[in-house]
Write an enzyme that holds these catalytic residues in place. Structure first.
Site, PDB file in Angstrom:
ATOM      1  N   ASP A 115     -36.353  22.844  -3.889  1.00 49.93           N
ATOM      2  CA  ASP A 115     -36.268  21.989  -5.080  1.00 49.93           C
ATOM      3  C   ASP A 115     -37.650  21.846  -5.714  1.00 49.93           C
ATOM      4  O   ASP A 115     -38.671  22.047  -5.041  1.00 49.93           O
ATOM      5  CB  ASP A 115     -35.766  20.592  -4.686  1.00 49.93           C
TER       6      ASP A 115
HETATM    7  N1  URA Z   1     -32.959  20.929   1.306  1.00 51.02           N
HETATM    8  C1  URA Z   1     -33.153  20.148   0.224  1.00 51.02           C
HETATM    9  O1  URA Z   1     -32.512  19.124   0.057  1.00 51.02           O
HETATM   10  N2  URA Z   1     -34.080  20.535  -0.663  1.00 51.02           N
HETATM   11  C2  URA Z   1     -34.861  21.633  -0.519  1.00 51.02           C
HETATM   12  O2  URA Z   1     -35.718  21.916  -1.354  1.00 51.02           O
HETATM   13  C3  URA Z   1     -34.646  22.435   0.634  1.00 51.02           C
HETATM   14  C4  URA Z   1     -33.686  22.050   1.527  1.00 51.02           C
END
Ligand code: URA
Length: 233
Positions: A105
């Site tokens: 993310d």
């Molecule tokens: N899980 C998440 O919630 N976000 C990420 O960026 C990676 C794994």
């Protein structure tokens, strides 16, 4: 391979730009100026462009320490207008060929693997391969040690048919944990903690399979993987 194709494969030149430079006598093969674009060369040939040696771009395998507010996407969209792609942090040629093996993310930091080898990337991202990913997680509220069990058994996420695969939780403190998962559902880590009534305040990926984020890399820095790291996947 034809010489003009070799030039395109080893630089950002187009076919017609390559031909123009060949015609101008800018290219030598084994020390001899070659103007014929159809001349056959191999990867072992010593080919110079204006005196600088050229190497054909083969598969590249890169680790990057992703900073916050960057995207693991090459697509444009509303987020892309706000944040740059991690690919823009790499000063390499033919970056449009590169793909991210397991996205993070925008607000997640840490280990991102980038390659133009589709099969290698598939071994990381395919759910069938069960490649492990370890995250350091900071939480809004203290977590009880009894949470180890639901993570190990699988957590039912909102909107999913099946519970998550068994995951391993290790405590650093009651609000900081290491979580190892073996799949990569959308926002998986945040959703797993949300399912238990908690909230992730910071998320950092430390490891994918046997590849650990190099502690020498500051946020935004990258390096090529070693042979050993490549072969470990
Ligand atoms: N899980 C998440 O919630 N976000 C990420 O960026 C990676 C794994």
């Amino acid at each position: 391979m034809r010489l003009d194709k070799f030039l395109c494969e080893s630089t950002e030149l187009t076919r017609s730009e390559s031909k123009r430079l060949l015609k101008a006598g800018s290219v030598t093969v084994e020390g001899i100026i070659v103007k014929n674009p159809a001349c056959k060369v191999s990867d072992d040939s010593e080919i110079l462009l204006d005196g600088a040696p050229l190497n054909r771009v083969g598969f590249r395998y890169i680790m990057l320490n992703k900073p916050v507010d960057t995207l693991c996407s090459t697509l444009s969209g509303t987020e892309a207008e706000r944040y740059p792609s991690v690919i823009e942090l790499l000063d390499v040629i033919k970056s449009d060929r590169l793909r991210i093996a397991g996205r993070l993310d925008a607000d997640t930091t840490g280990l991102v693997l980038i390659t133009d080898d589709g099969q290698w990337s598939h071994r990381i991202t395919s759910p069938v391969k069960k490649c492990s990913k370890r995250y350091r997680v900071e939480l809004a509220m203290p977590l009880d040690h009894s949470a180890i069990e639901p993570f190990a058994e699988g957590i039912q996420l909102h909107g999913e048919k099946k519970p998550t695969r068994p995951a391993q939780l290790e405590f650093i403190s009651d609000q900081e944990v290491l979580l190892t998962i073996h799949e990569g559902k959308y926002h998986q880590v945040k959703r797993m903690f949300a399912a238990l009534g908690n909230r992730v305040t910071a998320l950092h990926r430390e490891q994918i399979g046997a590849i650990t984020l190099d502690p020498e890399l500051e946020a935004g820095e990258w390096r090529y993987l070693t042979e050993e790291e490549i072969n470990s996947i």
